[in-house]
Design a protein around this motif. Structure first.
Motif, PDB file in Angstrom:
ATOM      1  N   VAL A   1       8.227  -5.491  -3.204  1.00 56.53           N
ATOM      2  CA  VAL A   1       8.898  -4.458  -2.412  1.00 56.53           C
ATOM      3  C   VAL A   1       9.998  -5.117  -1.601  1.00 56.53           C
ATOM      4  N   THR A   2      11.212  -4.635  -1.739  1.00 61.82           N
ATOM      5  CA  THR A   2      12.336  -5.175  -0.977  1.00 61.82           C
ATOM      6  C   THR A   2      12.861  -4.110  -0.020  1.00 61.82           C
TER       7      THR A   2
ATOM      8  N   ASN B   1      13.683   2.569   3.790  1.00 60.28           N
ATOM      9  CA  ASN B   1      14.637   1.615   3.207  1.00 60.28           C
ATOM     10  C   ASN B   1      14.000   0.719   2.157  1.00 60.28           C
ATOM     11  N   ALA B   2      12.869   1.156   1.571  1.00 62.68           N
ATOM     12  CA  ALA B   2      12.140   0.321   0.607  1.00 62.68           C
ATOM     13  C   ALA B   2      12.602   0.565  -0.818  1.00 62.68           C
ATOM     14  N   ASN B   3      12.596  -0.516  -1.600  1.00 63.59           N
ATOM     15  CA  ASN B   3      12.809  -0.451  -3.048  1.00 63.59           C
ATOM     16  C   ASN B   3      11.599  -1.095  -3.695  1.00 63.59           C
ATOM     17  N   ILE B   4      10.944  -0.390  -4.626  1.00 64.16           N
ATOM     18  CA  ILE B   4       9.745  -0.974  -5.217  1.00 64.16           C
ATOM     19  C   ILE B   4      10.063  -1.607  -6.556  1.00 64.16           C
TER      20      ILE B   4
ATOM     21  N   SER C   1       7.001   0.122   4.111  1.00 68.74           N
ATOM     22  CA  SER C   1       5.706   0.391   4.735  1.00 68.74           C
ATOM     23  C   SER C   1       4.965  -0.916   5.039  1.00 68.74           C
ATOM     24  N   GLY C   2       5.165  -1.931   4.168  1.00 67.63           N
ATOM     25  CA  GLY C   2       4.486  -3.208   4.370  1.00 67.63           C
ATOM     26  C   GLY C   2       4.999  -3.960   5.580  1.00 67.63           C
TER      27      GLY C   2
ATOM     28  N   ASP D   1       0.853  -1.183   0.000  1.00 67.09           N
ATOM     29  CA  ASP D   1       0.000   0.000   0.000  1.00 67.09           C
ATOM     30  C   ASP D   1       0.886   1.229   0.000  1.00 67.09           C
ATOM     31  N   PHE D   2       0.285   2.409  -0.102  1.00 67.63           N
ATOM     32  CA  PHE D   2       1.057   3.641   0.018  1.00 67.63           C
ATOM     33  C   PHE D   2       1.722   3.693   1.386  1.00 67.63           C
TER      34      PHE D   2
END
Length: 446
Positions: free
Chosen positions: A338-339, A331-334, A318-319, A98-99
């Motif tokens: 999502v990693t 620290n997310a990469n989409i 966010s997840g 999600d956002f």
């Protein structure tokens, strides 16, 4: 690349026409020039301008589809939105991304500081002169087989259908030199150095040259080392290499996937000597390529991972933050998934050590400068490693290069066996770190 407001405008128009209500877009563009030389002649001159855009769309059932594109004109964005929407009906139904709840929160106030790029001829000239000086530093140095001088501009942006809109731009220049020796009756020896700066004008080319020369010369007189247990001093680069190899320790996605040395209950545990603290700090002033937001638009920040030896935080998207009832950390990469990954490590001393140590008077201590074969010699899920290394045996303050040896151990035991963390830190591509002293590591020599 069009500016972010233009992309947001025609993304909104296309989404309205396609009856898409929820979407986000993350993109980056890199403009890079690099040169390599060989024995005073240009070996490779490369210029590239590449872009990558990830488009995510949620449908009425709140399942998500993802697509990537290199086109950010109105037609390219419209096609990407349409493709992602069609893919959304095949999206996962559990733990759907999600956002980020912080995608509209303020980011750090770091000015966009793109510097004008120098002409290619200037890069070639500087690198040819540097190569010549490095070869002249010692008769045994016969060449610099690996070298490069580059300058890079990076533009990044994130936007979503709820009105989040952010972008940033950075420039930096870098140089690496890796020289090789040839002496009759001796093995070839090699060593290298790397420097990075915000622009070519302030790049420490002389410092890189001097470091590469000193390291290479120091490896000329080498000896075998006896197998045994040694007190080991890791250089900044070597310690951060180990830390990166076992980054699943802090990675919330790896923890949820049960692919980590940690569990959700590990927070608060004493996993290392109280002498060390570790942070992930994308905004560290020495981080030349600092990013103020991640792939989900979450602002980056300083995250305490280990505080005086205690595991303090994990790195989150966010997840993962939602599933573990905490806040995202930037620290997310989409992408298709999502990693989570670290940004920039900052290692400092924790509690004060009862005894300090110095290489100036150290005896029978191994200084590990660089670890190699990390892809093959690390078992990240067991915590074990066995790695070849470049380094020196220090005897009564005198350094002698070590020939063909490996170092092995358990990473969690290494953390607990730290006996001293020096004060003076060194900047590396992966972070800022001082030398770290560890007691009783196994070294295999002859």
């Amino acid at each position: 690349m069009p500016n972010t407001k233009e992309i947001a405008s025609y993304a909104e128009t296309s989404a309205r026409q396609l009856k898409i209500k929820k979407y986000d877009i993350y993109g980056s563009a890199v403009d890079e020039t690099s040169v390599k030389v060989d024995q005073g002649e240009p070996k490779q001159v490369k210029a590239s301008n590449r872009s990558s855009v990830i488009v995510r769309v949620w449908n009425e059932d709140n399942t998500m589809g993802v697509t990537s594109t290199t086109s950010v004109d109105p037609n390219g964005i419209e096609l990407a939105l349409k493709t992602a929407y069609e893919a959304s009906f095949f999206g996962v139904k559990e733990n759907t991304p999600d956002f980020s709840p912080e995608s509209g929160a303020p980011t750090a106030d770091i000015p966009n500081d793109k510097a004008p790029q120098a002409p290619v001829s200037q890069l070639i000239e500087k690198l040819i002169v540097t190569e010549k000086e490095l070869i002249a530093a010692h008769p045994a140095i016969k060449g610099v087989p690996y070298n490069g001088l580059s300058q890079r501009d990076i533009d990044r942006f994130y936007l979503n259908s709820e009105g989040a809109l952010r972008d940033e731009a950075r420039s930096y220049a870098s140089i690496y030199l890796y020289s090789k020796t040839e002496e009759e009756g001796k093995k070839p020896r090699s060593a290298g150095a790397f420097k990075i700066s915000r622009d070519l004008e302030h790049l420490d080319i002389d410092g890189c040259l001097q470091e590469a020369a000193e390291k290479t010369i120091s490896h000329l007189n080498y000896q075998k080392i006896k197998t045994g247990k040694y007190r080991v001093v890791f250089s900044a680069e070597a310690f951060l290499s180990l830390l990166g190899a076992f980054s699943n320790l802090f990675n919330a996605q790896s923890i949820l996937d049960k692919q980590s040395l940690s569990t959700p209950e590990s927070l608060g545990e004493q996993i290392a000597s109280p002498l060390i603290s570790v942070y992930d700090d994308a905004l560290h002033p020495d981080n030349i390529s600092a990013e103020t937001f991640d792939g989900e638009g979450t602002p980056t920040r300083r995250v305490p991972l280990i505080t005086d030896g205690v595991l303090t935080s994990f790195l989150h998207s966010s997840g993962t933050a939602k599933r573990l009832n905490t806040q995202p950390t930037g620290n997310a990469n989409i992408g298709a998934k999502v990693t989570v990954s670290p940004n920039f490590y900052h290692v400092i001393s924790g509690t004060s050590a009862e005894q300090s140590y110095s290489l100036d008077d150290a005896d029978k201590v191994i200084l590990v400068d660089e670890l190699t074969a990390l892809h093959a010699g690390v078992n990240a899920l067991q915590g074990s490693f066995s790695l070849p290394f470049d380094g020196w045996l220090v005897e009564k303050g005198k350094k002698t290069s070590i020939d063909s040896a490996t170092i092995a151990g358990d990473f969690l035991e290494v953390l607990k066996s730290i006996i001293f963390v020096e004060q003076e830190a060194e900047l590396t591509p992966g972070g800022v770190c001082p030398r770290v002293w560890v007691e009783g590591l196994s070294v295999t020599g002859e």
